[in-house]
Design an enzyme around this catalytic site. Structure first.
Site, mmCIF file in Angstrom:
data_model
loop_
_atom_site.group_PDB
_atom_site.id
_atom_site.type_symbol
_atom_site.label_atom_id
_atom_site.label_comp_id
_atom_site.label_asym_id
_atom_site.label_seq_id
_atom_site.Cartn_x
_atom_site.Cartn_y
_atom_site.Cartn_z
ATOM 1 N N ARG A 162 0.864 -1.168 0.000
ATOM 2 C CA ARG A 162 0.000 0.000 0.000
ATOM 3 C C ARG A 162 0.907 1.226 0.000
ATOM 4 N NH1 ARG A 162 -3.751 -2.666 -1.424
ATOM 5 N NH2 ARG A 162 -5.799 -2.892 -0.445
ATOM 6 N N GLU A 166 -3.156 8.334 -3.354
ATOM 7 C CA GLU A 166 -3.419 7.597 -4.595
ATOM 8 C C GLU A 166 -4.707 8.114 -5.230
ATOM 9 O OE1 GLU A 166 -2.441 3.253 -4.909
ATOM 10 O OE2 GLU A 166 -4.624 3.125 -5.148
ATOM 11 N N HIS A 190 -2.127 0.885 -9.625
ATOM 12 C CA HIS A 190 -2.735 -0.121 -8.754
ATOM 13 C C HIS A 190 -3.279 -1.299 -9.592
ATOM 14 C CE1 HIS A 190 -4.381 -0.429 -4.428
ATOM 15 N NE2 HIS A 190 -4.314 -1.646 -4.948
#
Length: 314
Positions: A231, A260, A279
């Site tokens: 992450r 993000e 991602h």
């Protein structure tokens, strides 16, 4: 037929088709007086929307939270369980795809694939020059895996095909990884100091937030490459920029960022020795189909008051 109201934002067409006409999909609306929340009997958490206790309290009909994905750091699981709301996720089905993406980033970063592609398309590429873009060899290199869980083991499995020397750091030693993949346990500092490639496959927890920051980059080899498939907040973005721009480490490949997405114009976006993907860890056709099916299975079970087949219980 009376439809069951569920709340989910941006659900893809294949998932909507799996849900079928039984459900009325309400747009995601977390406003204090949201009519969608007041009606919703279930939430599909698609794309990491924050689901906290306050939101749950504004959804009196809520029976289940079904997360499309494994990581649940965007969901207050403890708050849900305190309110008797089960939370489901999609464990196991995306391990291989995420490990594939880990290796893809490792190879692309080490062998200058993105920079090379840009150069090969540019007006400057007029003849072959064997002296340019000399990358780092992956085969036989030392790999340090931080987070030897299901995904970490899949990375180790692939790394054995490249004859990599595998070390790992985990909360606990893992006898399966040590016997199956000849992985050697290391303290975090020793792993960082020894590794040619450092791969992050750990969950985001209070302990792993900011795990890789300035002091850790100082320990790493100047030739080292960092791969983040965990992450974004596991890595301090300011420290990453400093490490890459000053030569503390050679390069990085990251599939996640903090925040993000990164704001357009962010300093990390200026670096050529950084590969960023949006991602894509689980973004393969078969994996995404399995994730959607598991999401729907959890949804059905929760609405029927049955135990979730893929439950998050802590």
């Amino acid at each position: 037929m009376t439809q069951i109201p569920i709340m989910g934002d941006g659900l893809p067409q294949p998932l909507l088709e799996m849900l079928g006409a039984e459900f009325e999909v309400l747009p995601w609306d977390d406003a204090p007086d949201s009519p969608a929340l007041a009606r919703a009997e279930a939430v599909i958490a698609y794309g990491h929307p924050p689901v906290d206790g306050s939101l749950m309290d504004r959804a009196p009909q809520l029976k289940v939270i079904s997360n499309h994905g494994v990581g649940v750091d965007h969901i207050d699981v403890a708050a849900a369980l305190q309110r008797g709301i089960p939370v489901g996720n999609t464990p196991g089905c995306l391990d291989a795809a995420t490990a594939d993406m880990t290796m893809a980033l490792m190879l692309a970063t080490a062998r200058n694939v993105v920079v090379g592609d840009k150069y090969a398309r540019s007006p400057e590429f007029l003849h072959y020059d064997p002296a340019i873009l000399i990358g780092q060899e992956v085969t036989g290199s030392k790999l340090g895996i931080i987070g030897m869980g299901r995904i970490g083991k899949q990375v180790a499995k692939r790394a054995t095909g490249f004859d990599m020397q595998i070390t790992y750091h985990n909360r606990h030693r893992d006898s399966e990884a040590e016997s199956e993949y000849k992985a050697e346990y290391r303290s975090l500092d020793d792993l960082l100091a020894e590794s040619d490639f450092v791969v992050l496959n750990c969950p985001l927890t209070p302990e792993t937030t900011g795990l890789i920051s300035g002091p850790q980059f100082e320990i790493m080899k100047s030739s080292a490459i960092l791969i983040n498939m965990a992450r974004g907040p596991v890595v301090d973005p300011a420290a990453l920029f400093t490490a890459l721009s000053t030569g503390q480490i050679a390069a990085a490949g990251i599939d996640v960022t903090d925040p993000e997405p990164l704001p357009r114009g962010h300093e990390l976006l200026t670096l050529e020795n950084l590969i960023i993907t949006p991602h894509l860890g689980s973004a393969s056709n078969r994996t995404r189909e399995r994730m959607m099916r598991m999401t729907v299975e959890n949804l059905h079970a929760g609405l029927q008051g049955k135990p979730l087949p893929y439950s998050v219980d802590k």
